[in-house]
Design an enzyme around this catalytic site. Structure first.
Site, PDB file in Angstrom:
ATOM      1  N   CYS A  89       0.856  -1.175   0.000  1.00  0.00           N
ATOM      2  CA  CYS A  89       0.000   0.000   0.000  1.00  0.00           C
ATOM      3  C   CYS A  89       0.896   1.229   0.000  1.00  0.00           C
ATOM      4  O   CYS A  89       2.073   1.136   0.283  1.00  0.00           O
ATOM      5  CB  CYS A  89      -0.882   0.000   1.229  1.00  0.00           C
ATOM      6  SG  CYS A  89      -1.875  -1.483   1.361  1.00  0.00           S
ATOM      7  N   ARG A  95       1.647   1.303  -6.151  1.00  0.00           N
ATOM      8  CA  ARG A  95       1.936   0.385  -5.044  1.00  0.00           C
ATOM      9  C   ARG A  95       0.687  -0.336  -4.538  1.00  0.00           C
ATOM     10  O   ARG A  95       0.789  -1.353  -3.876  1.00  0.00           O
ATOM     11  CB  ARG A  95       2.548   1.150  -3.881  1.00  0.00           C
ATOM     12  CG  ARG A  95       3.928   1.660  -4.158  1.00  0.00           C
ATOM     13  CD  ARG A  95       4.454   2.341  -2.933  1.00  0.00           C
ATOM     14  NE  ARG A  95       4.694   1.384  -1.881  1.00  0.00           N
ATOM     15  CZ  ARG A  95       5.866   0.864  -1.590  1.00  0.00           C
ATOM     16  NH1 ARG A  95       6.902   1.199  -2.299  1.00  0.00           N
ATOM     17  NH2 ARG A  95       5.994   0.012  -0.614  1.00  0.00           N
ATOM     18  N   TRP A 139      -4.016  -1.876  -1.265  1.00  0.00           N
ATOM     19  CA  TRP A 139      -4.077  -3.117  -2.047  1.00  0.00           C
ATOM     20  C   TRP A 139      -4.581  -4.166  -1.068  1.00  0.00           C
ATOM     21  O   TRP A 139      -3.916  -4.509  -0.113  1.00  0.00           O
ATOM     22  CB  TRP A 139      -2.685  -3.468  -2.560  1.00  0.00           C
ATOM     23  CG  TRP A 139      -2.633  -4.648  -3.473  1.00  0.00           C
ATOM     24  CD1 TRP A 139      -2.892  -4.658  -4.807  1.00  0.00           C
ATOM     25  CD2 TRP A 139      -2.252  -5.981  -3.129  1.00  0.00           C
ATOM     26  NE1 TRP A 139      -2.705  -5.924  -5.306  1.00  0.00           N
ATOM     27  CE2 TRP A 139      -2.313  -6.754  -4.302  1.00  0.00           C
ATOM     28  CE3 TRP A 139      -1.876  -6.602  -1.945  1.00  0.00           C
ATOM     29  CZ2 TRP A 139      -2.016  -8.106  -4.330  1.00  0.00           C
ATOM     30  CZ3 TRP A 139      -1.572  -7.960  -1.965  1.00  0.00           C
ATOM     31  CH2 TRP A 139      -1.640  -8.688  -3.161  1.00  0.00           C
ATOM     32  N   ASN A 141       0.602   0.219   6.336  1.00  0.00           N
ATOM     33  CA  ASN A 141       1.127  -0.619   5.259  1.00  0.00           C
ATOM     34  C   ASN A 141       1.759  -1.839   5.925  1.00  0.00           C
ATOM     35  O   ASN A 141       2.609  -1.685   6.794  1.00  0.00           O
ATOM     36  CB  ASN A 141       2.188   0.180   4.480  1.00  0.00           C
ATOM     37  CG  ASN A 141       2.712  -0.568   3.272  1.00  0.00           C
ATOM     38  OD1 ASN A 141       2.233  -1.659   2.958  1.00  0.00           O
ATOM     39  ND2 ASN A 141       3.691   0.006   2.602  1.00  0.00           N
ATOM     40  N   GLY A 142       1.317  -3.031   5.564  1.00  0.00           N
ATOM     41  CA  GLY A 142       1.879  -4.236   6.185  1.00  0.00           C
ATOM     42  C   GLY A 142       0.783  -5.147   6.690  1.00  0.00           C
ATOM     43  O   GLY A 142      -0.353  -5.087   6.204  1.00  0.00           O
ATOM     44  N   GLU A 190       9.732 -16.711 -17.972  1.00  0.00           N
ATOM     45  CA  GLU A 190       9.534 -15.271 -17.807  1.00  0.00           C
ATOM     46  C   GLU A 190       8.572 -14.727 -18.871  1.00  0.00           C
ATOM     47  O   GLU A 190       7.724 -13.882 -18.585  1.00  0.00           O
ATOM     48  CB  GLU A 190      10.898 -14.567 -17.835  1.00  0.00           C
ATOM     49  CG  GLU A 190      10.870 -13.052 -17.778  1.00  0.00           C
ATOM     50  CD  GLU A 190      10.176 -12.466 -16.548  1.00  0.00           C
ATOM     51  OE1 GLU A 190       9.842 -13.210 -15.610  1.00  0.00           O
ATOM     52  OE2 GLU A 190       9.931 -11.245 -16.559  1.00  0.00           O
ATOM     53  N   LYS A 196       5.079 -12.821 -18.004  1.00  0.00           N
ATOM     54  CA  LYS A 196       4.757 -11.487 -18.525  1.00  0.00           C
ATOM     55  C   LYS A 196       3.402 -11.508 -19.212  1.00  0.00           C
ATOM     56  O   LYS A 196       2.563 -10.646 -18.999  1.00  0.00           O
ATOM     57  CB  LYS A 196       5.791 -11.013 -19.557  1.00  0.00           C
ATOM     58  CG  LYS A 196       7.101 -10.498 -19.053  1.00  0.00           C
ATOM     59  CD  LYS A 196       7.057  -9.202 -18.286  1.00  0.00           C
ATOM     60  CE  LYS A 196       6.814  -9.440 -16.829  1.00  0.00           C
ATOM     61  NZ  LYS A 196       7.895  -9.784 -15.982  1.00  0.00           N
ATOM     62  N   GLU A 201       0.375 -12.064 -16.699  1.00  0.00           N
ATOM     63  CA  GLU A 201       0.049 -11.014 -15.733  1.00  0.00           C
ATOM     64  C   GLU A 201      -0.574  -9.779 -16.369  1.00  0.00           C
ATOM     65  O   GLU A 201      -1.384  -9.117 -15.740  1.00  0.00           O
ATOM     66  CB  GLU A 201       1.232 -10.669 -14.817  1.00  0.00           C
ATOM     67  CG  GLU A 201       2.418 -10.034 -15.463  1.00  0.00           C
ATOM     68  CD  GLU A 201       3.572  -9.844 -14.487  1.00  0.00           C
ATOM     69  OE1 GLU A 201       3.344  -9.616 -13.300  1.00  0.00           O
ATOM     70  OE2 GLU A 201       4.727  -9.911 -14.934  1.00  0.00           O
ATOM     71  N   HIS A 219       6.090 -35.894 -21.220  1.00  0.00           N
ATOM     72  CA  HIS A 219       5.837 -36.563 -19.937  1.00  0.00           C
ATOM     73  C   HIS A 219       4.490 -36.177 -19.334  1.00  0.00           C
ATOM     74  O   HIS A 219       4.265 -36.385 -18.152  1.00  0.00           O
ATOM     75  CB  HIS A 219       6.979 -36.278 -18.965  1.00  0.00           C
ATOM     76  CG  HIS A 219       8.292 -36.818 -19.457  1.00  0.00           C
ATOM     77  ND1 HIS A 219       8.544 -38.169 -19.569  1.00  0.00           N
ATOM     78  CD2 HIS A 219       9.398 -36.187 -19.929  1.00  0.00           C
ATOM     79  CE1 HIS A 219       9.769 -38.348 -20.060  1.00  0.00           C
ATOM     80  NE2 HIS A 219      10.297 -37.155 -20.290  1.00  0.00           N
ATOM     81  N   LYS A 225       2.945  -3.710  -7.119  1.00  0.00           N
ATOM     82  CA  LYS A 225       4.352  -3.660  -7.508  1.00  0.00           C
ATOM     83  C   LYS A 225       5.265  -4.293  -6.473  1.00  0.00           C
ATOM     84  O   LYS A 225       6.203  -4.994  -6.805  1.00  0.00           O
ATOM     85  CB  LYS A 225       4.758  -2.207  -7.750  1.00  0.00           C
ATOM     86  CG  LYS A 225       6.183  -2.029  -8.232  1.00  0.00           C
ATOM     87  CD  LYS A 225       6.353  -2.614  -9.615  1.00  0.00           C
ATOM     88  CE  LYS A 225       7.790  -2.624 -10.092  1.00  0.00           C
ATOM     89  NZ  LYS A 225       7.993  -3.608 -11.167  1.00  0.00           N
TER      90      LYS A 225
HETATM   91  C1  F6R Z   1       6.477  -9.880 -12.364  1.00  0.00           C
HETATM   92  C2  F6R Z   1       6.955  -9.251 -11.150  1.00  0.00           C
HETATM   93  C3  F6R Z   1       6.999 -10.045  -9.891  1.00  0.00           C
HETATM   94  C4  F6R Z   1       8.253  -9.679  -9.079  1.00  0.00           C
HETATM   95  C5  F6R Z   1       8.224 -10.368  -7.718  1.00  0.00           C
HETATM   96  C6  F6R Z   1       9.473 -10.061  -6.911  1.00  0.00           C
HETATM   97  O1  F6R Z   1       6.523  -9.026 -13.459  1.00  0.00           O
HETATM   98  O2  F6R Z   1       7.294  -8.112 -11.160  1.00  0.00           O
HETATM   99  O3  F6R Z   1       6.965 -11.411 -10.155  1.00  0.00           O
HETATM  100  O4  F6R Z   1       9.384 -10.050  -9.808  1.00  0.00           O
HETATM  101  O5  F6R Z   1       7.100  -9.968  -6.992  1.00  0.00           O
HETATM  102  O6  F6R Z   1       9.600  -8.697  -6.671  1.00  0.00           O
HETATM  103  P1  F6R Z   1      10.974  -8.060  -6.260  1.00  0.00           P
HETATM  104  O7  F6R Z   1      11.921  -8.259  -7.385  1.00  0.00           O
HETATM  105  O8  F6R Z   1      10.674  -6.622  -6.011  1.00  0.00           O
HETATM  106  O9  F6R Z   1      11.449  -8.780  -5.034  1.00  0.00           O
END
Ligand code: F6R
Length: 610
Positions: A2, A27, A74, A100-101, A483, A487, A490, A506, A605
């Site tokens: 948040c 955030r 969030w 936040n937390g 990856e 991408k 998400e 398999h 994020k």
């Molecule tokens: C995907 C993404 C997440 C982060 C993950 C770790 O696009 O951004 O999967 O990679 O939440 O976040 P960090 O790198 O900030 O520890």
């Protein structure tokens, strides 16, 4: 995850807070709210949905004052409704908090407050207990009441509190992980959960350390440790620009960040490579003796950073010949990994605030490991908790979907692998020189992918309505497939899968039908023939196959329905280049599907809850 913003001064708290919340919206963004204190009166407005919904509710000039706190949420406990939005207020309406937390023991406190004090709760959140608890302890000193309440709370949190009976100040406190930054500028005192909220006003900020309490007034910021002793703190100067945290002409932050990759990689390399090709990592304290004694390395990370870790493993094992395991942070500390004082743990994190990774790090340290972290955000919790830090210089990453953080993590891990290899004498200078030259070439290769986007747009147009997309590869292409799939899912919400191509037969091959769109990654030269067999298997089951090949080795394109190309490069460099192709593919598909690219549903994020 948040966002928190607070202001104490003489100007308009509403304007300052809204501007701060706007820059923090990434955030957490399912609801928001503001509390204002003016002449001994506390007023709160909250709204569910995006920040603009709140802005529409606070246009009246009466809702303003010199002191206030704001929050974007969030949801973790309770749906994203107006009731559950912050600030939360004590029953008598005199104290408001933003949080936040997570408060792990909120159920016990809630039961006690209801049973012993008749408190009526209006939200389903864990955070509401904090407002009632502070009220319970408040006599005439807000600081004391916040301290007493904080002592009862278990979990990780950053809190900012205002009180109608102590109207000139904000009291904030931070425990276990959740970040908090304070500052003083011409307009007054400020507090926030992240730097971009403060940048329009000042570049010199105080980082509130774990366990500390901050008092923010129009005169300045005071910091106190857990015992109540006043702390002296030098301010941290932020040298990146506010423009770096804005879109500057791009339609989305994600698009901007994809385009920034050549510059971000150049910057990351420039900090760690001398002109004559020496790797400058001596500050990491990885001595020859230490590395010689290192029995194993664990790489620990989440999501995209975890995928970078998969390639880090390949490179460290190849160049330094030290066994490496890669763990998801959320699993690592619950599986009792074999850690000794000869173990090195490498944590990878863009934000440096991911709770799973931070807690895994702390656990590893308790068990005696040394920790090196690869982090993007300077001064973040993970950076500060580590023995050594390798900063990636990607600059602020705003879009939820990580792009430039990933490619800078890759080049950082490649450099770490080479450095270790040179120290351990398992890599010769000549071998290192070849890879370094390859790394130096990556910005230009990525630029070629960015400039040749027509094919990606064409593929996106052809396939954006597909509901099942597979990514498969072998060797270093497996991490790229993982990856690429993350991408895509998400930001487009398409059901996408990644698989090591050899695993298809398999079990997963049962899913292959004519409706499947299948990306065959074929950038690993020595595994080319194996991929060719996989493509044939897919074609035999009528999947629509597109091969991604190096331009110099197009063999697979003939077996597939279509092919796309990345510029020629070594197999080791290919993952750094190929992922840009897939970032753009995901981006264009998301655009065609009309998705909220920078803020995909259910995601935030920085994940500061477990
Ligand atoms: C995907 C993404 C997440 C982060 C993950 C770790 O696009 O951004 O999967 O990679 O939440 O976040 P960090 O790198 O900030 O520890």
């Amino acid at each position: 995850m948040c966002g928190i913003v607070g202001y104490a001064g003489e100007g308009s708290a509403k304007a300052m807070i809204v501007s701060g919340l706007r820059s923090l919206e990434y955030r957490g963004y399912d609801s928001s709210g503001i509390a204002i204190v003016k002449r001994g009166r506390l007023t709160v407005r909250k709204e569910s949905g995006k920040l603009k919904a709140l802005e529409a509710r606070i246009t009246d000039p009466d809702f303003d004052g010199p002191v206030g706190i704001g929050h974007t949420r969030w949801a973790t406990h309770g749906a994203p409704t107006r009731e559950n939005a912050h600030p939360h207020v004590s029953a008598d309406g005199r104290i408001a908090i933003v949080h936040n937390g997570i408060i792990e023991n909120y159920m016990d406190i809630k039961a006690e407050l209801i049973r012993d004090h008749g408190v009526e709760f209006v939200s389903e959140t864990d955070s509401e207990v904090i407002a009632h608890l502070i009220r319970l302890y408040f006599e005439d000193d807000l600081v004391l009441a916040v301290r007493k309440a904080a002592d009862r709370l278990h979990g990780s949190y950053a809190l900012a509190v205002v009180c109608a009976d102590d109207p000139d100040r904000i009291v904030a406190i931070r425990r276990n992980a959740a970040p908090l930054i304070a500052a003083h500028c011409e307009e007054g005192g400020l507090i926030a959960s992240d730097i971009p909220a403060l940048l329009p006003y000042t570049r010199d900020v105080y980082i509130v350390e774990d366990g500390e309490l901050a008092i923010v007034t129009k005169q300045g910021v005071e910091l106190y440790d857990e015992d109540g002793t006043r702390m002296k703190r030098t301010r941290t100067h932020i040298d990146w620009d506010i423009a770096a945290a804005e879109k500057v002409g791009y339609d989305h932050f994600m698009q901007k960040e994809i385009y920034e990759q050549p510059a971000a990689i150049r910057e990351t390399l420039a900090r760690r490579l001398s002109k004559d090709g020496r790797i400058l990592l001596d500050d990491l304290g990885l001595t020859k003796e230490e590395l010689g004694q290192t029995d194993r390395i664990y790489i620990v990370a989440c999501g995209t950073a975890y995928h970078a870790g998969l390639l880090g493993k390949t490179m460290i094992e190849r160049y330094a010949k030290i066994p490496v395991e890669v763990d998801r942070s959320s699993e690592f500390r619950y599986r009792e990994p074999l850690i000794t004082d000869q173990t090195l743990v490498i944590c990878i994190s863009q934000s440096g605030e991911t709770t799973d990774t931070l807690e895994a790090l702390r656990d590893a340290k308790r068990r005696g490991a040394r920790v090196l972290s690869v982090v993007n955000v300077v001064g973040s919790s993970i950076a500060r908790a580590s023995d050594h830090v390798f900063y990636t210089w990607a600059g602020p990453e705003i879009a939820v979907a990580s792009t430039k953080a990933y490619t800078t993590q890759l080049v950082s891990l490649y450099l770490i692998a080479l450095y270790m290899g040179l120290m351990c004498k398992t890599t010769t200078k000549d071998e290192a020189a070849v890879l370094i030259e390859g790394l130096r070439g990556t910005p230009a290769l990525i630029q070629e992918v960015l400039d040749g986007q027509d094919k990606i747009v064409e593929l996106a147009k052809q396939h954006y309505k597909k509901e099942k997309i597979f990514f498969a590869g072998r060797g270093m292409d497996v991490a790229t497939a993982e990856e690429a799939s993350l991408k895509l899912k998400e930001i487009t919400y398409i059901n996408s899968f990644a698989i090591a191509a050899g695993e298809l037969k398999h079990g997963t091959i049962a899913l292959i039908t004519k409706d499947v769109f299948f990306f065959a990654l074929a950038t690993q030269t020595k595994l080319y023939d194996k991929m060719l067999s996989n493509v044939k298997e897919m074609k035999a089951r009528q999947a629509q196959v597109v091969a991604l090949c190096k331009v110099s080795d197009p063999r697979l394109s003939e077996a597939a329905d279509d092919a796309a190309f990345i510029p020629d490069c070594s197999d080791e460099i290919a993952p750094v280049v190929a992922i840009v192709f897939f970032q753009l593919f995901a981006y264009h598909v998301a655009r065609l599907r009309g998705r909220e690219i920078d803020q995909p549903r259910n995601l935030a994020k920085s994940v500061t809850v477990e």
